[in-house]
Design an enzyme around this catalytic site. Structure first.
Site, PDB file in Angstrom:
ATOM      1  N   HIS A 259       0.777  -1.236   0.000  1.00  0.00           N
ATOM      2  CA  HIS A 259       0.000   0.000   0.000  1.00  0.00           C
ATOM      3  C   HIS A 259       0.813   1.293   0.000  1.00  0.00           C
ATOM      4  CE1 HIS A 259      -3.199  -2.848   1.015  1.00  0.00           C
ATOM      5  NE2 HIS A 259      -4.035  -1.949   0.511  1.00  0.00           N
ATOM      6  N   HIS A 365      -6.069  -2.684   8.450  1.00  0.00           N
ATOM      7  CA  HIS A 365      -5.897  -2.484   7.014  1.00  0.00           C
ATOM      8  C   HIS A 365      -5.553  -1.021   6.701  1.00  0.00           C
ATOM      9  CE1 HIS A 365      -6.521  -4.335   2.960  1.00  0.00           C
ATOM     10  NE2 HIS A 365      -6.299  -3.058   2.661  1.00  0.00           N
ATOM     11  N   HIS A 444      -9.559   5.224   1.149  1.00  0.00           N
ATOM     12  CA  HIS A 444      -8.155   5.123   0.767  1.00  0.00           C
ATOM     13  C   HIS A 444      -7.565   6.523   0.632  1.00  0.00           C
ATOM     14  CE1 HIS A 444      -9.027   0.934  -0.133  1.00  0.00           C
ATOM     15  NE2 HIS A 444      -7.740   0.724  -0.325  1.00  0.00           N
TER      16      HIS A 444
END
Length: 588
Positions: A259, A365, A444
Site C-alpha cells: 500500500h 488495514h 483510501h
C-alpha cells in the site's frame, strides 16, 4: 577432415589485428553523438540513452515527438550531472511498437546543435496470463481533455494475477500473515491521448523469490524524478530509466509491505508493514496484518515504530461487521459478495489475512500514510475502521476522523466534531449527519494538501456502518475536509463522485491527490465495476465481449466539479485491478 578446415581458421583468428581493422568493431552511431542504448538498465523498455561518445554537452533539451496529428510531445531539459551519470542523453517517453522521432538540442563547443533521431521501441510486454488475458496491454480511452492539460502524464498501478503468483508463504502456521497475497505488476505511464509512454518491466517481480514477491505498490515521485515503491519484503528507489538507487529488505522482523511508502523531508521513508513473530496478549505467536508503520533512515536503519495494536483498539468491530465480504480490498471473493461477518465470527476468525479483530487478523488495514512536518506526526487511513487518524511521534492519538460509534472511552476526546460552513456543530444519528457532511467509509489515501486541508478517497463500502438495501445504491467520492486541531472540529469543504453513482463505485483501492501545478484534484476510481461485486452488472465490455474492471481517472479544477481530464483505464486481464494513479513529470 575437420582439422584441415578449422585449424587454418583458428590460426587466422589468432593473427594480430591492425588498428585500422578495429574500426569495424565499434558500435555504429546513427547521429552526431554515440550509440543509442535501449532500455539501459533492463527495467524500463521505453527508454534509451544516446551515448555522448566523449563529447562534452551542455544545455541539453530532449523532445520525444508526438505520434500523428494529435500526439503528445514529451519535452524536458537534462542537467549536466545527469548526462555524466548516464554517459549520455536520457530518452524517456518512447511510443511502443513505433519508430519514434527524438529531437536533441544541445551546446557543443559553444555552438548550438540539433539532431532528430529515429528510435524504434518494441511492443509493450507485461507477459501472458493465459486464458484470463484478452490483450497485450490495458485499454485506455480518453473522454475529455482540456487544452492546458495536454502534456499531463499519469503513472497507473495495476496488478494482474497469473498462475505463478502466491507461491511463497511465511513459516508460521498459527498466523501466516499476508505474504500469500501476490500479483504480477502492471505499472505504466499514459499520456492524455491514451498512449502508453513508459512501463516497468515485470521482471522486477518474481513469485519464486522471497525478496521479489508481493504486490508492487505505493509509487510516488521524489528527488527530482525518482520513484519510490515497495514490494512484499523489499522497498526500492529507482529513476525513470530503470536504474535502481537501492533495493533493500525490510528491517528486523518486519514483513509484508504493501500500500504505502512515503519519503519524509529529511530523506527518511515511512512504510506500512506488519510484524513477524508478534506475541499477542493471550500468549500466541502470530504474524500481524497491515497494522505497523515504520520509519527508516536514508541507510535503511530503523528509526521508529508505530504499533497500532497498542495505539488503537484492535477489537473495535463496528466497521468490520458492515463490510461486504466479496471485496475486502486485497481479497476479492465473488461467492461472498453481499455477505457480512457477525461479531462472533470476527472474534473467532482464524489468524491470517482475513477480516477479524485482534492482532494477527486484518482489523486495521492501513492503506495510506502522510507526514505532517508541522508537528512531526503521521496521518493514516485505516480502511477496516473507516477512520483517518493522526498520531504523534510519542505514539499518542491526536485526532480521529470517524463515525464515533464503537470507539471506547479512551478515544472519546480524540474524535472530531463535524461542523457546517457556519461553524456550528452538526448532529449525527447512526452515522448520518446533517447537511452535506459525511464521514469517509472504508476509505483510501488521506493526504494533506498545501491548502491546509485533507483529501480522502471515500470508497463507500459499509457507508454509515451498514450495507444498503440495494447494492446499486453504493457510491464512491473524493472528499476534502478542513480540520481545526485546536477546536477538534472537521468541516467538509468539497466532494465529487456521488452524482456518478454505482458505475463509478470502487469498493477497494483508489486515490485523490491535490496537484499544485494546475491547482487541481486528481481522482482515480480504480476498481469500478469490480466483477459486479455487491450486485453490480459487471457490464463493461471490451471489444471481444468479456467483462472486465473499468477504472476511471479524472482531474478537476480545484474546489469545483469542472473536469479537466477524464479517461477510462480498463484492465487487459480478468482479475486485474487498478490500485492508484500518480502524476509523473519527466525530470532529469
Amino acid at each position: 577432415m575437420h582439422k584441415r578446415v578449422w585449424l587454418p581458421l583458428l590460426a587466422a583468428l589468432a593473427m594480430p589485428v591492425s588498428a585500422g581493422s578495429l574500426e569495424g568493431l565499434k558500435p555504429i552511431a546513427v547521429g552526431p553523438l554515440g550509440m543509442v542504448e535501449m532500455n539501459p538498465f533492463g527495467l524500463a523498455p521505453l527508454t534509451a540513452v544516446i551515448k555522448d561518445a566523449g563529447h562534452s554537452l551542455s544545455q541539453v533539451k530532449v523532445t520525444v515527438e508526438g505520434k500523428g496529428e494529435h500526439g503528445v510531445d514529451i519535452s524536458y531539459p537534462v542537467e549536466e550531472r545527469t548526462l555524466a551519470n548516464y554517459g549520455g542523453v536520457p530518452v524517456f517517453g518512447l511510443y511502443p511498437n513505433y519508430n519514434n522521432r527524438v529531437k536533441v538540442e544541445y551546446l557543443l563547443g559553444g555552438k548550438a546543435q540539433t539532431h532528430t533521431y529515429e528510435i524504434w521501441a518494441n511492443q509493450v510486454d507485461f507477459g501472458s496470463a493465459g486464458a484470463s488475458q484478452w490483450a497485450a496491454q490495458p485499454e485506455i480511452k480518453v473522454n475529455q481533455r482540456a487544452p492546458e492539460m495536454a502534456d499531463r502524464l499519469y503513472l497507473v498501478n495495476f496488478t494482474g494475477p497469473t498462475g505463478g503468483d502466491a507461491q511463497l508463504a511465511h513459516n508460521n502456521p498459527t498466523g501466516p500473515g499476508a505474504f500469500a497475497w501476490d500479483g504480477t505488476p502492471q505499472i505504466f505511464v499514459t499520456d492524455t491521448q491514451g498512449e502508453i509512454r513508459w512501463y516497468l518491466d515485470p521482471s522486477i517481480h518474481d513469485a519464486k523469490q522471497y525478496d521479489m514477491a508481493g504486490y508492487l505498490m505505493g509509487l510516488h515521485q521524489v528527488d527530482g524524478g525518482k520513484l519510490i515503491f515497495g514490494q512484499g519484503q523489499s522497498y526500492y528507489k529507482m529513476d525513470l530509466l530503470g536504474r535502481l538507487s537501492f533495493k533493500r529488505p525490510l528491517p528486523g522482523n518486519f514483513i509484508d509491505f504493501s500500500h504505502e511508502i512515503q519519503q519524509m523531508p529529511n530523506g527518511h521513508q515511512l512504510m506500512r508493514v506488519a510484524k513477524k513473530d508478534y506475541l499477542t496478549p493471550e500468549g500466541k505467536l502470530v504474524n500481524t496484518i497491515r497494522d505497523h508503520i515504520i520509519e527508516v533512515d536514508a541507510d535503511g536503519s530503523l528509526v521508529h515504530v508505530w504499533d497500532l495494536n497498542t495505539i488503537l483498539d484492535p477489537y473495535r468491530d463496528v466497521t468490520l461487521s458492515a463490510l461486504d465480504m466479496g471485496a475486502v480490498c486485497l481479497n476479492v471473493n465473488l461467492k461472498d459478495a453481499g455477505k457480512q461477518m457477525t461479531k462472533a465470527e470476527l472474534a473467532s476468525a482464524p489468524y491470517g489475512d482475513i477480516p477479524g479483530v485482534g492482532p494477527g487478523r486484518n482489523w486495521a488495514h492501513v492503506n495510506s500514510i502522510d507526514y505532517d512536518a508541522s508537528d512531526d506526526s503521521i496521518i493514516i487511513s485505516s480502511r477496516h475502521q473507516s477512520a483517518v487518524i493522526k498520531i504523534g511521534r510519542d505514539n499518542q492519538v491526536k485526532w480521529i476522523l470517524s463515525d464515533p460509534r464503537g470507539w471506547s472511552e479512551d478515544y472519546q476526546d480524540k474524535l472530531l466534531t463535524p461542523i457546517g460552513a457556519d461553524g456550528q456543530p452538526l448532529s449525527c444519528f447512526k452515522g448520518k449527519c446533517q447537511g452535506e457532511f459525511d464521514w469517509s467509509w472504508t476509505q483510501h489515501t488521506a493526504y494533506l494538501t498545501p491548502k491546509g486541508t485533507l483529501s480522502v478517497f471515500d470508497n463507500g463500502d459499509g457507508r454509515h456502518n451498514r450495507q444498503p438495501m440495494f447494492a446499486k445504491d453504493k457510491y464512491s467520492r473524493a472528499v476534502e475536509y478542513r480540520i481545526d486541531e485546536q477546536k477538534m472540529t472537521v468541516e467538509q469543504v468539497w466532494d465529487y463522485g456521488k452524482e456518478r453513482g454505482w458505475e463509478w463505485y470502487s469498493p477497494v483501492t483508489s486515490i485523490v491527490e491535490y496537484q499544485e501545478d494546475h491547482d487541481s484534484m486528481m481522482v482515480y476510481s480504480a476498481s469500478a465495476m469490480l466483477f459486479g461485486v455487491g450486485g453490480g452488472l459487471g457490464n463493461f465490455k471490451h471489444s471481444e465481449g468479456a467483462g472486465i474492471v473499468k477504472s476511471n481517472l479524472v482531474e478537476l479544477k480545484y474546489g469545483t466539479d469542472e473536469v479537466l481530464v477524464d479517461m477510462d483505464i480498463n484492465s487487459n486481464r480478468l482479475g486485474a485491478t487498478g490500485y492508484r494513479a500518480v502524476v509523473i513529470k519527466p525530470e532529469f
